[in-house]
Design a protein around this motif. Sequence first.
Motif, PDB file in Angstrom:
ATOM      1  N   ALA A 133       0.809  -1.153   0.092  1.00 53.79           N
ATOM      2  CA  ALA A 133       0.142   0.080   0.096  1.00 53.79           C
ATOM      3  C   ALA A 133       0.973   1.237  -0.031  1.00 53.79           C
ATOM      4  N   ALA A 134       1.873   1.460   0.824  1.00 54.76           N
ATOM      5  CA  ALA A 134       2.887   2.511   0.915  1.00 54.76           C
ATOM      6  C   ALA A 134       3.535   2.773  -0.409  1.00 54.76           C
ATOM      7  N   GLY A 135       3.850   1.676  -1.258  1.00 58.15           N
ATOM      8  CA  GLY A 135       4.624   1.526  -2.586  1.00 58.15           C
ATOM      9  C   GLY A 135       3.688   2.396  -3.485  1.00 58.15           C
ATOM     10  N   ALA A 136       2.615   2.784  -3.203  1.00 60.52           N
ATOM     11  CA  ALA A 136       1.938   3.550  -4.268  1.00 60.52           C
ATOM     12  C   ALA A 136       1.732   4.944  -4.054  1.00 60.52           C
ATOM     13  N   LEU A 137       2.637   5.241  -3.138  1.00 60.12           N
ATOM     14  CA  LEU A 137       2.595   6.484  -2.625  1.00 60.12           C
ATOM     15  C   LEU A 137       3.757   7.304  -3.463  1.00 60.12           C
ATOM     16  N   ALA A 170       4.498  10.616   0.822  1.00 58.95           N
ATOM     17  CA  ALA A 170       5.035  10.248   2.231  1.00 58.95           C
ATOM     18  C   ALA A 170       5.380  11.627   3.315  1.00 58.95           C
ATOM     19  N   SER A 171       5.550  12.602   2.877  1.00 57.11           N
ATOM     20  CA  SER A 171       5.926  13.709   3.717  1.00 57.11           C
ATOM     21  C   SER A 171       4.774  14.404   4.323  1.00 57.11           C
ATOM     22  N   GLU A 172       3.576  13.971   3.704  1.00 56.32           N
ATOM     23  CA  GLU A 172       2.440  14.588   4.225  1.00 56.32           C
ATOM     24  C   GLU A 172       1.865  14.291   5.514  1.00 56.32           C
ATOM     25  N   ALA A 173       0.849  14.763   6.309  1.00 56.41           N
ATOM     26  CA  ALA A 173       0.545  14.489   7.694  1.00 56.41           C
ATOM     27  C   ALA A 173      -0.136  12.900   7.684  1.00 56.41           C
ATOM     28  N   SER A 174       0.266  12.189   8.616  1.00 57.42           N
ATOM     29  CA  SER A 174      -0.372  11.205   8.921  1.00 57.42           C
ATOM     30  C   SER A 174      -1.728  11.354   9.875  1.00 57.42           C
ATOM     31  N   ARG A 175      -2.183  10.413  10.426  1.00 59.50           N
ATOM     32  CA  ARG A 175      -3.439  10.367  11.244  1.00 59.50           C
ATOM     33  C   ARG A 175      -2.818  10.662  12.460  1.00 59.50           C
ATOM     34  N   LEU A 176      -1.570  10.603  13.060  1.00 58.13           N
ATOM     35  CA  LEU A 176      -0.909  10.832  14.268  1.00 58.13           C
ATOM     36  C   LEU A 176      -0.498  12.421  14.350  1.00 58.13           C
ATOM     37  N   PRO A 177      -0.803  12.941  15.385  1.00 59.74           N
ATOM     38  CA  PRO A 177      -0.633  14.606  15.656  1.00 59.74           C
ATOM     39  C   PRO A 177       0.935  14.553  15.704  1.00 59.74           C
ATOM     40  N   GLY A 178       1.355  15.548  14.760  1.00 58.68           N
ATOM     41  CA  GLY A 178       2.881  15.886  14.723  1.00 58.68           C
ATOM     42  C   GLY A 178       3.627  14.844  13.836  1.00 58.68           C
ATOM     43  N   TRP A 179       3.114  13.918  13.524  1.00 60.84           N
ATOM     44  CA  TRP A 179       3.733  12.819  12.664  1.00 60.84           C
ATOM     45  C   TRP A 179       3.370  13.115  11.182  1.00 60.84           C
ATOM     46  N   SER A 180       4.465  13.101  10.129  1.00 61.71           N
ATOM     47  CA  SER A 180       4.075  12.682   8.830  1.00 61.71           C
ATOM     48  C   SER A 180       3.995  11.307   8.534  1.00 61.71           C
TER      49      SER A 180
END
Length: 229
Positions: free
Chosen positions: A21-25, A30-40
């Motif tokens: 799944a991540a390989g499709a990014l 990859a540098s965009e925000a994740s769902r975890l506050p403060g983490w990409s």
Amino acid sequence: MIDHAHDLASVRDATERLLTAAGALDNAAASEASRLPGWSRGHVLAHLARNADALVNVFEGRPMYPSAEVRDADIARDAPRPLDVQLADLRAASARFQAAGAVPADWSRTVELRGGVTDTAARVPFRRWIEVEVHHVDLGIGYELEDMPDAFTEREIAFLAERFTGHPEVPSTRLTDHTRAWSTGRAAPDGPALTVTGPAPDLLGWLAGRRDGAALTVTGGALPVLPPL
């Protein structure tokens, strides 16, 4: 009974799903925000790689991390890397974890994790499975709690319910998805005062701090505020 070999295989399968799944990014995603506050997303991928190496340390009798500060610094250092580097690192670290888990060992031995937490070696593969499944959701790339294997969801609810059992800040609570039931919170001589009901993914999400519990029904009081994991 914990089947560590089954869990190691499940970790391998979950890791392949995440890597695919991540390989499709691309690098920008990859540098965009994740769902975890403060983490990409890069932070999440870096954490998963370094956690695999940390659990190799656990298997081999070393401290999981040299310190909390080193752990955090390593994640911050690795987070901005290009996606292909991130994925190659995670694949290699995951292979090291699998290799360490394949070494003949006493799986009943006690090992030490972060913060002085101890567990049996046999439960370490399931702990890694938790990391991979939950952080796949945290990436925010289309994998949701509802997509997790049902057997994993049931075990993770039980694992988190056990973690809060006896906690003085959590009232005695019964959890149910209408089919299965778990109990958590401080002891109550007359049984749980609260019952929290809802779909298993929503129960897991609330227990893991990934959902606010709005989809759950509570009888006997208000939905408990859970302490941080």
